[in-house]
Design an enzyme around this catalytic site. Structure first.
Site, PDB file in Angstrom:
ATOM      1  N   SER A 198       0.795  -1.239   0.000  1.00  0.00           N
ATOM      2  CA  SER A 198       0.000   0.000   0.000  1.00  0.00           C
ATOM      3  C   SER A 198       0.816   1.272   0.000  1.00  0.00           C
ATOM      4  CB  SER A 198      -0.966  -0.003   1.188  1.00  0.00           C
ATOM      5  OG  SER A 198      -2.039  -0.876   0.941  1.00  0.00           O
ATOM      6  N   THR A 270      -6.859 -12.927   4.089  1.00  0.00           N
ATOM      7  CA  THR A 270      -8.308 -13.054   4.216  1.00  0.00           C
ATOM      8  C   THR A 270      -8.650 -14.534   4.335  1.00  0.00           C
ATOM      9  OG1 THR A 270      -8.869 -13.379   1.878  1.00  0.00           O
ATOM     10  CG2 THR A 270      -8.456 -11.109   2.605  1.00  0.00           C
ATOM     11  N   SER A 309     -10.174   1.624   1.536  1.00  0.00           N
ATOM     12  CA  SER A 309     -10.679   0.775   0.456  1.00  0.00           C
ATOM     13  C   SER A 309      -9.726   0.778  -0.724  1.00  0.00           C
ATOM     14  CB  SER A 309     -12.056   1.258  -0.009  1.00  0.00           C
ATOM     15  OG  SER A 309     -12.485   0.534  -1.150  1.00  0.00           O
ATOM     16  N   ASN A 310      -9.249  -0.403  -1.085  1.00  0.00           N
ATOM     17  CA  ASN A 310      -8.366  -0.513  -2.252  1.00  0.00           C
ATOM     18  C   ASN A 310      -9.057  -0.091  -3.537  1.00  0.00           C
ATOM     19  OD1 ASN A 310      -5.876  -1.690  -1.090  1.00  0.00           O
ATOM     20  ND2 ASN A 310      -7.216  -3.381  -0.532  1.00  0.00           N
ATOM     21  N   GLY A 452       2.763  -0.728   4.171  1.00  0.00           N
ATOM     22  CA  GLY A 452       2.129  -1.676   3.273  1.00  0.00           C
ATOM     23  C   GLY A 452       2.455  -3.086   3.698  1.00  0.00           C
TER      24      GLY A 452
END
Length: 510
Positions: A198, A270, A309-310, A452
Site C-alpha cells: 500500500s 483473508t 478501500s483498495n 504496506g
C-alpha cells in the site's frame, strides 16, 4: 527547474558528466575514442529532470579534446565530486539522478568497446569513487547499535528478515537482520527489492495531484465526470478517492463494525488466502475489480465517514489513464520515477517477476489438517492495481518521500492539502491524500507515513513533515489467512518509529 544553478555550476555538471564518459573512452578504447564518447553521451542528453536540462544543453565552455588520460582525470574526477556536493546541497533527489545518469553513460561507453579492458574498469571504479566521495558516509551497524538491536528484536518477534534505512542529522544508516529466505543463512540485502504493497497509494496519490497541478483533473470534481461508465454516485469526488471517504466497497473484502465479514476476491490475509495462493498467477483487469466492488452496497454516504478501500485507488489509476491517454506505468515514469531517478522502482503491471536482489516471502495455510508453506515471492500483482502492486527499495522509498515533502513533486498548496489530516477513528493516526498523518506524542511529534503489507512482504515509509528525516524499511515473513503477522507488524512499526523519531521511548497506548 527546482534547483538554482549559476552558469559556473552548470559548467561543473557538464564537465563532470561528459568528462566521465570521455575518460572511459580514452582509457579503454583501442580506437575511435571520440566516437565511443559520443555514443556514451546519449544517456546524458536524454537524462530526466533539472539535471537533464543542464546536461542536454552542452555548451562550448567544455574542452575535453587533446588531453591525456591523466590530464582528463585531474580535471574531471574533482569535478564529479564537486557536482555531487553541489546537488546534495540543492536537491538530494537530483544528486541521485546525476549519479545514476553518469553511471549509465559510462556503462554505455564501455559496452560500445566490445571486450571490457582492465584500464577502463579501473577508471570506472575511480569515477564511482569520485561520485561517492561527496555522499555522507553510511554508518555501519555497530556505530548505531540501538537501530541494529531494534531490527534484530523484530526478527525475534517472528519476521524472517528486516532491512532498515534511516537518514537523519547523523547521516545515513542502513542495516539488516534475519535471513533472506527460509532455510538460508544470508541476510537480506540492504539494497534489496520489495513489493511495497500500500505504499503504492502514496505514489498514485502524488501522480493524481500532479495532474491536478497540470489542470487535467479537478480535485473536487465528481469522479463520474471522468469515468461515466461505472455509474458512480455523483457525490464521490477525486478527493474522496485519495482520502478513503468515498464509501465504496473494498474489493478485497470488508469487516463491518459488528464483526460481519463480507468477502471480495481471493486475497492474502483473508479467509480466501488459500484460494489466492493456488491461483496467484491469475490476471485481473482493473475494471472488473471496480465492477465487483460496485455490485456490493456502499459502506456509507460519500464524504460522511472514513474507511480504507483498495477500490478507491483502482479508480484513481483508471482516472489517470483516462485523462492522459497513457498507461499508469508511463505516467508514473514521466512525472515521478524519471525526474527522481528512481531506477529501482517498478510498476509491474501483470508480471510476476521481482528484480534481484530480493528477499523471499511466504504464505501458510492448512489443508486437510496439514500445514503448508508456499513461496509466494513470484505472483501476478494485478489483483491490487494502483494501490498495492509496485516494487521498490528502501533507498528509492527514502528518496521519494523526502523529495515529496520537500516540495520537489507538488506545488506547496497541493502538498499542504495532501498532508492535511482527516479523522479516521484510529488513535493518533489520521489520513490525508495518500498518506497517514501520525502523532507520535511527546518527543516524537508528527510524521508523514504510509505502510504496506501483503503476501509475506511489508514496508514502512516515514518522514518528518519537512522531509529532513526519513525511515524506510522492508520486512518479510510467513504470512497466513489468520493475519498472524498483524500484531508483530504493528509492534515492529511502533518500535522503529519510537527509536528513530521518538528518542527510543515507545508509547504503550499506541
Amino acid at each position: 527547474m527546482s534547483i538554482t544553478l549559476s552558469d559556473k555550476d552548470k559548467s561543473t555538471l557538464r564537465t563532470a558528466a561528459y568528462g566521465a564518459v570521455s575518460l572511459i573512452a580514452a582509457a579503454g578504447a583501442a580506437s575511435k575514442p571520440h566516437k565511443i564518447a559520443t555514443d556514451g553521451s546519449f544517456a546524458l542528453y536524454t537524462a530526466t529532470g533539472p539535471v537533464g536540462h543542464v546536461l542536454a544543453a552542452k555548451s562550448k565552455d567544455i574542452n575535453l579534446t587533446g588531453k591525456s588520460v591523466a590530464e582528463l582525470a585531474d580535471r574531471v574526477l574533482p569535478a564529479l565530486t564537486a557536482a555531487m556536493c553541489l546537488l546534495e546541497r540543492q536537491d538530494p533527489a537530483e544528486a541521485v539522478n546525476f549519479r545514476t545518469t553518469v553511471l549509465v553513460a559510462i556503462e554505455a561507453a564501455q559496452t560500445r568497446q566490445g571486450q571490457p579492458r582492465p584500464v577502463a574498469a579501473e577508471m570506472a571504479r575511480k569515477i564511482t569513487a569520485a561520485l561517492d566521495a561527496a555522499v555522507p558516509k553510511v554508518a555501519v551497524g555497530q556505530e548505531r547499535p540501538e537501530l541494529q538491536k531494534a531490527i534484530e528484536e523484530i526478527v525475534e518477534s517472528g519476521f524472517l528478515g528486516v532491512s532498515l534505512r534511516v537518514n537523519d542529522e547523523r547521516g545515513e544508516w542502513v542495516g539488516s537482520a534475519g535471513v533472506a529466505e527460509l532455510g538460508g543463512t544470508a541476510k537480506p540485502s540492504i539494497d534489496g527489492h520489495v513489493r511495497i504493497a500500500s505504499n503504492t497509494k502514496t505514489f498514485t496519490a502524488t501522480l493524481v495531484l500532479q495532474l491536478v497541478a497540470e489542470g487535467k483533473i479537478g480535485l473536487d470534481t465528481p469522479v463520474a465526470d471522468y469515468l461515466p461508465e461505472f455509474g458512480l454516485d455523483e457525490r464521490i469526488t477525486v478527493r474522496m478517492l485519495l482520502q478513503h471517504t468515498s464509501g465504496v466497497f473494498n474489493f478485497t473484502g470488508e469487516m463491518y463494525e459488528d464483526g460481519t465479514i463480507v468477502l471480495g476476491i481471493p486475497a492474502p490475509g483473508t479467509p480466501l488466502g488459500q484460494e489466492w495462493v493456488e491461483d496467484r498467477f491469475h490476471t485481473y483487469q482493473p475494471r472488473e475489480l471496480v465492477e465487483l466492488a460496485l455490485s456490493k452496497p456502499a459502506r456509507f454516504e460519500p464524504g460522511t465517514k472514513w474507511s480504507y478501500s483498495n477500490t478507491n485507488y483502482v479508480l484513481a489509476r483508471l482516472l489517470i489513464e483516462q485523462v492522459t491517454g497513457r498507461s499508469f506505468a508511463a505516467e508514473m515514469h514521466r512525472l515521478i520515477l524519471g525526474p527522481l531517478g528512481l531506477s529501482s522502482t517498478v510498476v509491474p503491471e501483470t508480471s510476476p517477476e521481482i528484480p534481484e536482489p530480493h528477499a523471499h516471502a511466504y504464505y501458510r495455510y492448512e489443508q486437510d489438517g496439514v500445514e503448508k508453506t508456499v513461496d509466494v515471492t513470484r505472483h501476478n500483482p494485478s489483483w491490487t492495481p494502483g494501490g498495492g502492486d509496485m516494487i521498490s527499495t528502501t533507498q528509492d522509498l527514502a528518496t521519494f518521500i523526502s523529495a515529496l515533502l520537500r516540495g520537489k513533486l507538488l506545488p506547496a498548496e497541493l502538498l499542504a492539502q495532501m498532508c492535511t489530516p482527516h479523522p479516521t477513528g484510529i488513535p493518533t493516526m489520521d489520513y490525508g491524500l495518500g498518506v497517514f498523518v501520525r502523532d507520535l506524542g511527546p518527543g516524537g511529534g508528527i510524521v508523514i507515513t504510509h505502510n504496506g503489507g501483503l503476501a509475506g512482504y511489508a514496508t514502512l515509509m516515514c518522514a518528518t513533515p519537512d522531509g529532513s528525516k526519513t525511515m524506510t524499511a522492508s520486512l518479510t515473513c510467513v504470512d497466513d489467512s489468520a493475519m498472524s503477522v498483524a500484531v508483530p507488524f504493528q509492534t515492529a512499526q511502533q518500535k522503529l518509529l519510537a527509536e528513530v523519531f521518538g528518542g527510543g521511548q515507545a508509547d504503550p497506548a499506541q
